[in-house]
Design an enzyme around this catalytic site. Structure first.
Site, PDB file in Angstrom:
ATOM      1  N   SER A   1       0.799  -1.225   0.000  1.00 55.54           N
ATOM      2  CA  SER A   1       0.000   0.000   0.000  1.00 55.54           C
ATOM      3  C   SER A   1       0.834   1.277   0.000  1.00 55.54           C
ATOM      4  CB  SER A   1      -0.959  -0.004   1.185  1.00 55.54           C
ATOM      5  OG  SER A   1      -0.232  -0.140   2.370  1.00 55.54           O
TER       6      SER A   1
ATOM      7  N   THR B   1      -0.984   3.195   4.525  1.00 56.33           N
ATOM      8  CA  THR B   1      -0.262   4.455   4.310  1.00 56.33           C
ATOM      9  C   THR B   1       0.758   4.695   5.411  1.00 56.33           C
ATOM     10  OG1 THR B   1      -2.162   5.454   3.275  1.00 56.33           O
ATOM     11  CG2 THR B   1      -0.619   6.971   4.290  1.00 56.33           C
TER      12      THR B   1
ATOM     13  N   THR C   1       1.616   6.998  -0.050  1.00 54.29           N
ATOM     14  CA  THR C   1       0.712   5.851  -0.173  1.00 54.29           C
ATOM     15  C   THR C   1       0.448   5.509  -1.637  1.00 54.29           C
ATOM     16  OG1 THR C   1      -1.449   5.021   0.573  1.00 54.29           O
ATOM     17  CG2 THR C   1      -1.395   7.252  -0.274  1.00 54.29           C
TER      18      THR C   1
ATOM     19  N   ARG D   1      -8.413   8.728  -8.950  1.00 52.51           N
ATOM     20  CA  ARG D   1      -8.823   9.010  -7.558  1.00 52.51           C
ATOM     21  C   ARG D   1      -7.611   9.436  -6.717  1.00 52.51           C
ATOM     22  NH1 ARG D   1      -7.398   7.058  -2.192  1.00 52.51           N
ATOM     23  NH2 ARG D   1      -9.189   7.343  -0.842  1.00 52.51           N
TER      24      ARG D   1
ATOM     25  N   THR E   1      -4.357   7.941   8.396  1.00 52.89           N
ATOM     26  CA  THR E   1      -4.365   6.730   7.587  1.00 52.89           C
ATOM     27  C   THR E   1      -5.797   6.201   7.572  1.00 52.89           C
ATOM     28  OG1 THR E   1      -3.405   4.518   7.358  1.00 52.89           O
ATOM     29  CG2 THR E   1      -3.724   5.301   9.595  1.00 52.89           C
ATOM     30  N   GLY E   2      -6.115   5.417   6.563  1.00 54.33           N
ATOM     31  CA  GLY E   2      -7.469   4.881   6.465  1.00 54.33           C
ATOM     32  C   GLY E   2      -8.205   5.435   5.264  1.00 54.33           C
TER      33      GLY E   2
HETATM   34  C1  SD4 Z   1      -6.123   6.928   0.984  1.00 62.21           C
HETATM   35  N1  SD4 Z   1      -5.540   7.192   3.305  1.00 62.21           N
HETATM   36  O1  SD4 Z   1      -5.713   6.939  -0.169  1.00 62.21           O
HETATM   37  C2  SD4 Z   1      -5.123   6.635   2.058  1.00 62.21           C
HETATM   38  C3  SD4 Z   1      -4.842   5.193   2.028  1.00 62.21           C
HETATM   39  C4  SD4 Z   1      -4.922   4.413   3.220  1.00 62.21           C
HETATM   40  O2  SD4 Z   1      -5.796   2.392   3.969  1.00 62.21           O
HETATM   41  O3  SD4 Z   1      -4.551   4.832   4.293  1.00 62.21           O
HETATM   42  N2  SD4 Z   1      -5.436   3.206   3.015  1.00 62.21           N
HETATM   43  O4  SD4 Z   1      -7.289   7.104   1.291  1.00 62.21           O
END
Ligand code: SD4
Length: 322
Positions: free
Chosen positions: A65, A183, A201, A211, A234-235
């Site tokens: 990721s 991330t 990320t 996106r 993150t997330g």
């Molecule tokens: C996103 N926050 O692209 C980042 C990716 C991530 O679990 O943290 N993914 O939305």
């Protein structure tokens, strides 16, 4: 995992504070922190430390990721997002950058060599190539295999997912909790007391072409203010952008909240907007203030962060709402 692991609640913000210090998201932050610490422990600059730190997971092909080896978008293209910010509000960002293994270093060059803050897609790639970066294929055989498997159903659920596993509440471990692939956001306070941050990320796996998540958005995935401290996220980026998460946390710390309390308030704001959705996704925030105190909060159990300073080199489980 090596080193001592501490658990939620056992690690209040103020213990082991001081600087230099580096904190970063997830278990893989430990290896990244080691690279940053090399610089910080020699009185180097926080900006150099965070760039060197996050380059570690960017180059790690087993990390699906971040950077090289990251899972592609739904069309099989690995598109990377990254940003960096220093102690003087200087910042640089690249969005949807392909073929370059170290987007964080391109983001730094955007900051230092252009009058702009953000470069995207083709323009970012051309800028990188003009500045000596090498064009590479970032889609590893493992990531391609996972994508081809995904293509069989092409089920598009834009949740934070790890290694092609779509999160099913109550059934799967939360994204990041099992494989620690997500991330990386990193914040460092150097021996001079200056703060910088970096975030990088490959974004949500199998996202729509073009996106962009929160990670390269200054104020959302990352923000630092040398008067106060910094925060990173993150997330599921869409939820972080809506509340301009990192900036919100820095402003809450400015008003006197501890890093952990500020992170918790940001998480609560996500829940307030849509409680049902908040139950199904992961968002984690990590913050560091100018005293070197740090803290985190997340929606679901499973978010970890790594800390390195002169007292400790460890991974901590964040407190969660659910
Ligand atoms: C996103 N926050 O692209 C980042 C990716 C991530 O679990 O943290 N993914 O939305």
């Amino acid at each position: 995992m090596t080193g001592k692991q501490l658990f939620a609640g056992s690690f209040p913000d103020a213990s082991n504070a001081g600087y230099p210090v580096v904190v970063s998201t997830w278990d893989f932050g430990k290896a990244a922190n080691a690279a940053a610490w090399e610089i910080l422990s020699r009185s180097g600059r926080a900006l150099d430390a965070v760039e060197a730190g996050v380059r570690i997971p960017e180059a790690d092909e087993t990390n699906q990721s971040v950077g090289y080896g990251g899972l592609p978008d739904r069309d099989g293209r690995v598109t990377l997002d990254a940003c960096i910010m220093d102690e003087k509000y200087n910042c640089g960002s690249v969005m949807c950058l392909e073929h370059i293994k170290h987007p964080i270093s391109v983001a730094r060059l955007v900051m230092e060599k252009t009058p702009h803050i953000i470069l995207t897609g083709e323009g970012a790639l051309r800028f990188a190539l003009a500045n000596g970066f090498k064009k590479e294929n970032l889609l590893t055989p493992a990531a391609e295999k996972a994508w081809r498997e995904w293509l069989k159903t092409s089920e598009y659920k834009p949740v934070a997912n790890i290694e092609n596993q779509l999160y099913q509440p109550g059934k799967d471990p939360m994204p990041g909790s099992k494989d620690n692939h997500d991330t990386i956001g990193m914040l460092a306070l150097d021996a001079q007391g200056n703060i910088s941050g970096a975030c990088t990320t490959s974004g949500l796996a199998y996202k729509m072409q073009g996106r962009v998540g929160d990670s390269p958005v200054i104020g959302a995935g990352l923000y630092v203010d040398n008067e106060v401290g910094g925060a990173t996220a993150t997330g599921v980026g869409e939820e972080v952008i809506r509340i301009v998460g990192a900036h919100l946390i820095v402003e809450l710390m400015r008003q006197g909240r501890s890093p952990q309390a500020a992170c918790r308030e940001a998480v609560e704001r996500i829940i307030k907007r849509n409680p049902a959705r908040a139950k199904e996704i992961q968002v984690g925030f990590l913050a560091l203030n100018k005293k070197g105190e740090y803290g985190a909060y997340c929606l679901q159990k499973g978010f970890t962060y790594a800390v390195r300073n002169q007292h400790t080199d460890t991974v901590i489980h964040s407190n969660s709402i659910y």
